[in-house]
Design a protein around this motif. Structure first.
Motif, PDB file in Angstrom:
ATOM      1  N   HIS A  69       1.812   2.666   3.641  1.00 27.15           N
ATOM      2  CA  HIS A  69       0.493   3.329   3.634  1.00 27.15           C
ATOM      3  C   HIS A  69       0.157   3.443   2.366  1.00 27.15           C
ATOM      4  O   HIS A  69      -1.133   3.447   1.967  1.00 27.15           O
ATOM      5  CB  HIS A  69       0.835   4.796   4.182  1.00 27.15           C
ATOM      6  N   ARG A  70       1.153   3.537   1.352  1.00 27.67           N
ATOM      7  CA  ARG A  70       0.832   3.572  -0.136  1.00 27.67           C
ATOM      8  C   ARG A  70       0.315   2.211  -0.417  1.00 27.67           C
ATOM      9  O   ARG A  70      -0.880   2.085  -1.290  1.00 27.67           O
ATOM     10  CB  ARG A  70       2.087   3.673  -0.815  1.00 27.67           C
ATOM     11  N   ALA A  71       0.684   1.201   0.130  1.00 29.51           N
ATOM     12  CA  ALA A  71      -0.181  -0.262  -0.255  1.00 29.51           C
ATOM     13  C   ALA A  71      -1.494  -0.226   0.372  1.00 29.51           C
ATOM     14  O   ALA A  71      -2.228  -0.652  -0.212  1.00 29.51           O
ATOM     15  CB  ALA A  71       1.063  -1.479   0.392  1.00 29.51           C
ATOM     16  N   LYS A  72      -1.479   0.256   1.651  1.00 31.39           N
ATOM     17  CA  LYS A  72      -2.864   0.217   2.330  1.00 31.39           C
ATOM     18  C   LYS A  72      -3.709   1.286   1.505  1.00 31.39           C
ATOM     19  O   LYS A  72      -5.078   0.744   1.206  1.00 31.39           O
ATOM     20  CB  LYS A  72      -2.731   0.715   3.704  1.00 31.39           C
ATOM     21  N   LEU A  73      -3.148   2.213   0.872  1.00 34.62           N
ATOM     22  CA  LEU A  73      -4.042   3.169   0.306  1.00 34.62           C
ATOM     23  C   LEU A  73      -4.711   2.492  -1.120  1.00 34.62           C
ATOM     24  O   LEU A  73      -5.743   2.742  -1.483  1.00 34.62           O
ATOM     25  CB  LEU A  73      -3.286   4.282  -0.140  1.00 34.62           C
ATOM     26  N   SER A  74      -3.618   1.713  -1.836  1.00 37.43           N
ATOM     27  CA  SER A  74      -4.239   1.213  -3.066  1.00 37.43           C
ATOM     28  C   SER A  74      -5.167   0.049  -2.796  1.00 37.43           C
ATOM     29  O   SER A  74      -6.196   0.060  -3.565  1.00 37.43           O
ATOM     30  CB  SER A  74      -2.779   0.591  -3.698  1.00 37.43           C
ATOM     31  N   GLU A  75      -5.074  -0.720  -1.823  1.00 39.58           N
ATOM     32  CA  GLU A  75      -6.048  -1.712  -1.579  1.00 39.58           C
ATOM     33  C   GLU A  75      -7.371  -0.941  -1.118  1.00 39.58           C
ATOM     34  O   GLU A  75      -8.595  -1.533  -1.464  1.00 39.58           O
ATOM     35  CB  GLU A  75      -5.336  -2.507  -0.159  1.00 39.58           C
ATOM     36  N   LEU A  76      -7.452   0.094  -0.386  1.00 40.08           N
ATOM     37  CA  LEU A  76      -8.551   0.848  -0.040  1.00 40.08           C
ATOM     38  C   LEU A  76      -9.299   1.249  -1.269  1.00 40.08           C
ATOM     39  O   LEU A  76     -10.493   1.158  -1.527  1.00 40.08           O
ATOM     40  CB  LEU A  76      -8.386   1.816   1.175  1.00 40.08           C
ATOM     41  N   GLN A  77      -8.657   1.907  -2.205  1.00 39.94           N
ATOM     42  CA  GLN A  77      -9.063   2.321  -3.442  1.00 39.94           C
ATOM     43  C   GLN A  77      -9.611   1.267  -4.318  1.00 39.94           C
ATOM     44  O   GLN A  77     -10.753   1.485  -4.800  1.00 39.94           O
ATOM     45  CB  GLN A  77      -7.912   3.055  -4.273  1.00 39.94           C
ATOM     46  N   ARG A  78      -8.991   0.263  -4.240  1.00 38.57           N
ATOM     47  CA  ARG A  78      -9.568  -0.990  -4.914  1.00 38.57           C
ATOM     48  C   ARG A  78     -10.939  -1.651  -4.098  1.00 38.57           C
ATOM     49  O   ARG A  78     -11.981  -1.711  -5.023  1.00 38.57           O
ATOM     50  CB  ARG A  78      -8.520  -2.289  -5.006  1.00 38.57           C
ATOM     51  N   ASP A  82     -14.755  -1.438  -5.948  1.00 36.08           N
ATOM     52  CA  ASP A  82     -15.819  -2.491  -6.043  1.00 36.08           C
ATOM     53  C   ASP A  82     -17.059  -2.152  -5.502  1.00 36.08           C
ATOM     54  O   ASP A  82     -17.938  -2.561  -6.016  1.00 36.08           O
ATOM     55  CB  ASP A  82     -14.841  -3.687  -5.472  1.00 36.08           C
ATOM     56  N   LEU A  83     -17.000  -1.406  -4.074  1.00 34.37           N
ATOM     57  CA  LEU A  83     -18.070  -1.151  -3.436  1.00 34.37           C
ATOM     58  C   LEU A  83     -19.036  -0.384  -4.276  1.00 34.37           C
ATOM     59  O   LEU A  83     -20.313  -0.384  -4.447  1.00 34.37           O
ATOM     60  CB  LEU A  83     -17.768  -0.674  -2.161  1.00 34.37           C
ATOM     61  N   THR A  84     -18.344   0.692  -4.953  1.00 33.15           N
ATOM     62  CA  THR A  84     -19.166   1.714  -5.594  1.00 33.15           C
ATOM     63  C   THR A  84     -19.885   1.086  -6.995  1.00 33.15           C
ATOM     64  O   THR A  84     -20.951   1.452  -7.239  1.00 33.15           O
ATOM     65  CB  THR A  84     -18.034   2.606  -6.372  1.00 33.15           C
TER      66      THR A  84
END
Length: 236
Positions: A69-78, A82-84
């Motif tokens: 979940h930490r890896a998925k969270l980091s990817e979502l944050q990136r 980018d979207l922001t």
């Protein structure tokens, strides 16, 4: 370390090691606690060991879930970052500035095409050089710059590289031909000043490459900031 590799290491050799340690500690505990407890542990040794192993397996599973979940969270944050960045609306000033910049030096402008596709370090047609010089002078007259700091820095780098190219060509090239229609590094330097000729070619080539790099960086940054869409939008 990926979540997959972490899971394999935790659930493989580590499980075997911990299982052995649990068995050793259980046996050692029989000699360190009271007789009644030791009797109960001896009678229920299999149950105690099994419970400890189940607890450890639960901890391993939870650890693997946290890593995943930490890896998925980091990817979502990136992705959110980018979207922001892409959704950040440019100011009206930046839109108008970029429209003016594109009007004077779009990728389809004749002197930009010449610099990108037909540039020679030893000679140049005067019209291309003069168009470049006029564009840089136009950009230098605007004191406000751009509101977006990242875009402003790229813009200033683009202007500085353009000014350097103009200066290097002016320093090493002379007007030649009937009507002074071209700029050339003096041909006699090949015979009289070969070192100066080599230096001139090297400096002009480096300035040209730096300008193209800075130019591309600015227009790519403008695209990422959403300014390219301003070209098709009506001017306010």
């Amino acid at each position: 370390m990926s979540s997959g590799s972490a899971s394999e290491k935790i659930s493989g050799s580590t499980v075997v090691l911990v299982a052995g340690l649990i068995a050793d500690f259980s046996a050692a505990a029989l000699f360190l606690i009271s007789p009644d407890v030791r009797k109960w542990l001896r009678d229920e040794y299999f149950l105690v060991s099994l419970t400890a192993l189940l607890l450890f397996a639960t901890v391993v599973t939870l650890a693997n879930m946290v890593i995943s979940h930490r890896a998925k969270l980091s990817e979502l944050q990136r992705e959110i970052g980018d979207l922001t960045s892409r959704l950040t609306s440019p100011t009206n000033h930046d839109i108008e500035m970029f429209r003016a910049i594109n009007d004077h030096a779009s990728p389809q402008t004749n002197f930009i095409i010449w610099l990108r596709e037909g540039f020679l370090v030893t000679r140049a047609h005067s019209t291309g050089f003069q168009a470049l010089e006029r564009a840089i002078e136009f950009f230098e007259r605007e004191p406000r710059g751009l509101d977006d700091q990242e875009l402003h820095n790229a813009y200033q780098g683009f202007i500085a590289a353009g000014r350097d190219l103009v200066n290097k060509m002016s320093e090493h090239m002379w007007y030649e031909g009937e009507g002074l229609t071209r700029l050339e590094i003096p041909r006699e330097w090949e015979r009289t000043q070969p070192e100066r000729l080599e230096q001139a070619m090297r400096e002009i080539s480096a300035a040209h490459d730096s300008f193209i790099t800075a130019y591309d960086s600015f227009f790519v940054a403008a695209q990422h900031k959403g300014l390219s869409s301003a070209l098709s939008a009506p001017s306010s």
